[in-house]
Design a protein around this motif. Sequence first.
Motif, PDB file in Angstrom:
ATOM      1  N   TRP A 180       0.829  -1.207   0.000  1.00 25.61           N
ATOM      2  CA  TRP A 180       0.000   0.000   0.000  1.00 25.61           C
ATOM      3  C   TRP A 180       0.866   1.261   0.000  1.00 25.61           C
ATOM      4  O   TRP A 180       0.537   2.240  -0.673  1.00 25.61           O
ATOM      5  CB  TRP A 180      -0.916  -0.010   1.221  1.00 25.61           C
ATOM      6  N   VAL A 181       1.972   1.244   0.739  1.00 29.66           N
ATOM      7  CA  VAL A 181       2.866   2.408   0.752  1.00 29.66           C
ATOM      8  C   VAL A 181       3.434   2.653  -0.641  1.00 29.66           C
ATOM      9  O   VAL A 181       3.492   3.797  -1.117  1.00 29.66           O
ATOM     10  CB  VAL A 181       3.984   2.207   1.785  1.00 29.66           C
ATOM     11  N   VAL A 182       3.853   1.588  -1.318  1.00 24.10           N
ATOM     12  CA  VAL A 182       4.357   1.738  -2.686  1.00 24.10           C
ATOM     13  C   VAL A 182       3.282   2.316  -3.591  1.00 24.10           C
ATOM     14  O   VAL A 182       3.532   3.245  -4.385  1.00 24.10           O
ATOM     15  CB  VAL A 182       4.863   0.387  -3.226  1.00 24.10           C
ATOM     16  N   LEU A 183       2.056   1.796  -3.485  1.00 18.91           N
ATOM     17  CA  LEU A 183       0.947   2.311  -4.295  1.00 18.91           C
ATOM     18  C   LEU A 183       0.683   3.781  -3.992  1.00 18.91           C
ATOM     19  O   LEU A 183       0.463   4.588  -4.908  1.00 18.91           O
ATOM     20  CB  LEU A 183      -0.304   1.478  -4.027  1.00 18.91           C
ATOM     21  N   HIS A 184       0.708   4.141  -2.707  1.00 18.97           N
ATOM     22  CA  HIS A 184       0.456   5.529  -2.312  1.00 18.97           C
ATOM     23  C   HIS A 184       1.503   6.469  -2.923  1.00 18.97           C
ATOM     24  O   HIS A 184       1.167   7.518  -3.500  1.00 18.97           O
ATOM     25  CB  HIS A 184       0.478   5.629  -0.781  1.00 18.97           C
ATOM     26  N   LEU A 185       2.768   6.095  -2.816  1.00 17.76           N
ATOM     27  CA  LEU A 185       3.821   6.963  -3.332  1.00 17.76           C
ATOM     28  C   LEU A 185       3.776   7.051  -4.857  1.00 17.76           C
ATOM     29  O   LEU A 185       3.952   8.144  -5.432  1.00 17.76           O
ATOM     30  CB  LEU A 185       5.188   6.458  -2.875  1.00 17.76           C
ATOM     31  N   VAL A 186       3.547   5.921  -5.532  1.00 11.82           N
ATOM     32  CA  VAL A 186       3.525   5.923  -6.997  1.00 11.82           C
ATOM     33  C   VAL A 186       2.355   6.748  -7.517  1.00 11.82           C
ATOM     34  O   VAL A 186       2.523   7.588  -8.431  1.00 11.82           O
ATOM     35  CB  VAL A 186       3.461   4.477  -7.529  1.00 11.82           C
ATOM     36  N   THR A 187       1.159   6.548  -6.989  1.00 11.23           N
ATOM     37  CA  THR A 187       0.005   7.326  -7.456  1.00 11.23           C
ATOM     38  C   THR A 187       0.191   8.807  -7.146  1.00 11.23           C
ATOM     39  O   THR A 187      -0.212   9.675  -7.938  1.00 11.23           O
ATOM     40  CB  THR A 187      -1.293   6.813  -6.823  1.00 11.23           C
ATOM     41  N   GLY A 188       0.787   9.107  -5.992  1.00  9.54           N
ATOM     42  CA  GLY A 188       1.058  10.508  -5.686  1.00  9.54           C
ATOM     43  C   GLY A 188       2.010  11.143  -6.681  1.00  9.54           C
ATOM     44  O   GLY A 188       1.796  12.280  -7.134  1.00  9.54           O
TER      45      GLY A 188
END
Length: 410
Positions: free
Chosen positions: A100-108
Amino acid sequence: MATTRRLVRALARRFAWHMLGAAIGLALVLLVHGLLSTATGGVPEWVVAAVAVAAAVALGLVPGARELEVTAARALLDVDAELVAPDEPRLAHRARTAAWVVLHLVTGLVVAFGLFGLVPAAVLIGLEAVAGRSLGSGLPLPSGAGEVVARLALCVAGGLLAAGATWPLGVAARTLARRVLGPTAHDRMETALARARREAEHTRLARELHDGIGHALTVVSVQAAAGRRVVAADPDAAAGALAAIEDTARTALAELDQLLAVLRDDAADDAPMRLGPALGDVVEAHRRAGLDVRDRVDLPPGLPALLGRTVRRIVTEALTNAHRHGGPGPVTLEVDRHGDQVRVEVANPLAARGGGRPSGGRGLAGVRERVALFGGTVTAGPDGDRWVLRATLPAPAPVRPAPVRKDPDA
């Protein structure tokens, strides 16, 4: 109007969630790029990207990361589903948090690149097409009016798409948060088990309430009826009935207070329940209420507390039923231990109308359930002119304290 305000607030919160991820992601990429450049003198971009993703995964494994992501998802993504942040996360929780952290940073980073990279580029290219001269984009100028219109249309569409990316990506993140940050299969099983334990505890408390308060009310009602009948002819007997009511009510209130203490949210889950009077006090209370109880109680010390409480509840139920349904005459009570069994037998005369008593009451059903938990047996029914309840419960050998050796030199 209200709907528009809600949509604007939701868009602003999702934008804030993306910008939070973009800020952390950009800082992480710059840090990785700087460290690798310093250490190696220059590395390919794909290496920087791979190391940055690995660093994001490590960031997701830091204690407290899941709590922060759960709070952000609830506050900024408006996730109303159940999200879990366990005190002792399992491997599945850690893996999901890292993803989820990876997804959060990438989408941001994607949203930030669209807003601060693609949108200005689209504006610049559009201005070049309108002005007919280069402003630094490096693209060839359109050669005709048709190309100018086409380039302007592409710039407007691309700019709007880049500017509006925060909404669909926010919706997708809100949907994924329910799965990634929600309970795992193990969490659901633990929740179901906890719910079953609570329901079992509620059932046990309901039995305690029936056994304690219900039986006390039975004694109070019997004494009140007796006192009403003799209040004029025998004031002393009426005073005795009122005293029995007072004593029974006081005991019932104390027991109710302890029950409510167990039900409090701040009560310890493993706190032992010490409800109800001792066995001898139960017998004496029914004697004061007018029941002619002839008892023979012979139990050795050292019985488990749960077994002793169960024996007391069986006797309480039997004496209350004798008071309520039995006929006039003595009630015999025998409680003793034979080998590895505790036996309880209560017998009282049947009522003059002769027909026994109801067999489907909650009290006897509760007695059978209690005894069944120990692997014991219960029989209850008429035996000649008497109603007899017999219960047998397996009992472990009492724990004897180890002998204390005396020091001969003392």
